[in-house]
Each structure stands twice: as structure tokens, then as C-alpha cells.
Design a protein around this motif. Sequence first.
Motif, short mmCIF file in Angstrom:
data_model
loop_
_atom_site.label_atom_id
_atom_site.label_comp_id
_atom_site.label_asym_id
_atom_site.label_seq_id
_atom_site.Cartn_x
_atom_site.Cartn_y
_atom_site.Cartn_z
N SER A 25 -38.23 29.97 41.86
CA SER A 25 -38.35 28.93 42.89
C SER A 25 -38.36 29.56 44.28
N VAL A 26 -37.65 30.66 44.47
CA VAL A 26 -37.70 31.37 45.75
C VAL A 26 -39.11 31.91 46.00
N TYR A 27 -39.70 32.51 44.96
CA TYR A 27 -41.06 33.04 45.10
C TYR A 27 -42.04 31.94 45.46
N SER A 28 -41.97 30.81 44.75
CA SER A 28 -42.89 29.71 45.01
C SER A 28 -42.75 29.21 46.44
N TYR A 29 -41.52 29.13 46.91
CA TYR A 29 -41.26 28.68 48.28
C TYR A 29 -41.85 29.68 49.28
N ALA A 30 -41.55 30.97 49.11
CA ALA A 30 -42.04 31.99 50.04
C ALA A 30 -43.57 32.10 49.99
N ASP A 31 -44.13 31.97 48.80
CA ASP A 31 -45.58 32.04 48.64
C ASP A 31 -46.27 30.94 49.44
N ASN A 32 -45.71 29.73 49.38
CA ASN A 32 -46.29 28.63 50.15
C ASN A 32 -46.10 28.81 51.64
N MET A 33 -44.93 29.27 52.05
CA MET A 33 -44.63 29.42 53.47
C MET A 33 -45.42 30.56 54.12
N LEU A 34 -45.79 31.57 53.35
CA LEU A 34 -46.52 32.71 53.88
C LEU A 34 -48.03 32.55 53.73
N GLY A 35 -48.47 31.33 53.49
CA GLY A 35 -49.89 31.11 53.25
C GLY A 35 -50.80 31.55 54.37
N ALA A 36 -50.31 31.49 55.62
CA ALA A 36 -51.16 31.83 56.76
C ALA A 36 -51.06 33.30 57.15
N PHE A 37 -50.22 34.05 56.45
CA PHE A 37 -50.00 35.45 56.81
C PHE A 37 -50.71 36.38 55.83
N ASP A 38 -50.98 37.60 56.29
CA ASP A 38 -51.55 38.61 55.41
C ASP A 38 -50.50 39.09 54.41
N GLN A 39 -49.23 39.04 54.81
CA GLN A 39 -48.14 39.47 53.93
C GLN A 39 -47.98 38.49 52.77
N ARG A 40 -48.06 39.00 51.54
CA ARG A 40 -47.95 38.14 50.37
C ARG A 40 -46.81 38.59 49.49
N PRO A 41 -45.88 37.70 49.16
CA PRO A 41 -44.80 38.07 48.25
C PRO A 41 -45.33 38.28 46.83
#
Length: 324
Positions: free
Chosen positions: A197-213
Motif C-alpha cells: 500500500s505504501v508503494y501504491s501511494y508513492a507510485d501515484n504521488m510521484l506520477g509527475a516526477f522522473d523518479q519512480r519507486p
Amino acid sequence: MKRALIFGIDNYPFAPLGGCVADALKINELLTTNDDPLEPDNFTCKVYTSNERQITTDLIYQEIERYLDDNTGAIRTALFYFAGHGFVSDLGGYLVTQDAKKYSEGVRMRDLLKICSSSRIPEIIIILDCCYSGEFGNIDEYREDVSLLPSGVSILTSSSSEQRSLEENGEGLFTSLLCDALRGEAADLLGNVNVASVYSYADNMLGAFDQRPILKTNVSKMARLRKTEPDITLADLKKLTKIFPNPDYNFRLDKSFEPTEQPRNSVNEEVFALLQKMTRLGLVYPVDEEHMYYAAINNKACALTPLGKSYWKLIVKGHLKNSS
């Protein structure tokens, strides 16, 4: 029992960083306790920061071997967190230490996984906020059919094997999101937060960044990272199956459910209060009406949403529990 080993390095003699120590301290604070007053204790944490001592390669290896193994069988989950520099060469990936030098950059990611593979602890969670951290757990370049990820191990990294990890406002961008997730923004209805669930949250929040979890996992069941205040108790949630005998059932309402109307019925009003709460949580919706109030006044029904049906099935299968 659960325990965590946490490292944060700012004071590199080369290319110093500004937010890793603060990130480590925040992770330590969050992992130590839960928000649930019925279960306040969480991980037993040991934190090392470069503000207090030099973080060397030998120190990390020594503490990894001590914290990621257990001869007693009492430890069921161990967590390793690292915030600092990461480095990738033709020889593999490294967690960079303060005594790093050419050809000896720090802790080899492969060595850490080897230690995990020999550990007796059932589940080990590795969280890395460093550049190129997605290199961790990659397929063996010499044996493409062999995964380096041992059974019982989950890896959550701030970026891919080719990306830098960003700092923003004096803190790691990824760890900032991780902390928000642990505070409850990645929790399920019962307040449980796990690495997926942490990954899913971070993945959505970082959608506009080049950095991808990156998330890599080889587990049959995910342990809880933290428990926040639940939106609904497990006992109340389980009442779904009593109110709705099957997931497609329409539960008929009338004026006796609405406390502002006559005739008054205390039993129905109690059920209706729970249904209204479930509506706010996205589990129930009024059929052919905009609000539950009008569904009751106009003798309409309510039904389970897709999310409600999912929880209904989990209850019936006996899979819905307060994860530990």
C-alpha cells in the motif's frame, strides 16, 4: 516481535546531503509506535545517524548481521531502512558509507540480500531512499534465470536502477511520501499499512516526477508496517454480511430507519447510523437516490459498492483480520 534497523547519512566527506538524518529520525519515530491505542507498540528500532557517529561499511555489515537474524525465533518481522548515497558500477549496486573509496564504495546490495537469504526471520522488509536503489534485487547478470530475491523478502526503493532520488525542502521526496503513507494515507479501512500500500501511494504521488519507486517482493503474506486509527472497527465492518446476506442484495429502507421521522425504531436507527458511516467510507450507496436520508424517506434501498462487495467477500472467506 518486530524490529527495525535504520541508517541516515548526511555528512559525507564528498557530496554531503541535507535531509537523510532527519528522514531516518522521522522513520524511527513513526515505526516505533502505532496510532491505535489498543496496540500502541510497533517496531523496536535501532537508529544510526551520521550526526552521532561515523557510519562505516563495517558498522552496517555488523548491524545487518545482528538485526536481520534471530536464533530465538521470536522475531517475526525485521525492517532495514537506509537514507544516503547509492552507487552503481559494473560490479553492482552499493549503499554508500562515509568511509567509501574507489573499488570499496560501501555495502554491496548483493551482500545484504545474501544475509537476508540465510536469516531465520520469516519476513524482512528493505526500504532504500538513495540514488539508483532500484538496482537492489535485480536478476543475476551471469545467470538470467536466477532471481536474487530470497523468500520472505520485500524491497521498496525510491527510484529505479538508473535514476537519482530527489530531495525537496530539506528532506528526501520519497521518504516524505513514505511518512505520509505510514501516518495513514496508505491505510486500509482498518488502519493497516503494508509495503504494497505504501508503494501504491508513492507510485501515484510521484506520477509527475522522473523518479519512480520500485517494489520487489517474494512473500506469501505481507506483514503490517504500521497501524493507524481505523476508519471503522473490525466488529462493525463484519456486520456487512449480516445486513447484506449476499453481495448483490438490496437492503430495503423506510422511515423507521431515519431518527428524525416517525415511527421511531431504535434498532433500525442504529443500523441506519452504521449504513451511513459505511456510505461515507464508500462501502454502501443509496439506490436511485442521492442521499441515504431520501432513500429512507422514500422507501428505497441501499446496496454495496464494488469496494463494499470486496470487503464482504473478505469477511465471508475469513480473510479480514487486524493484520499484525
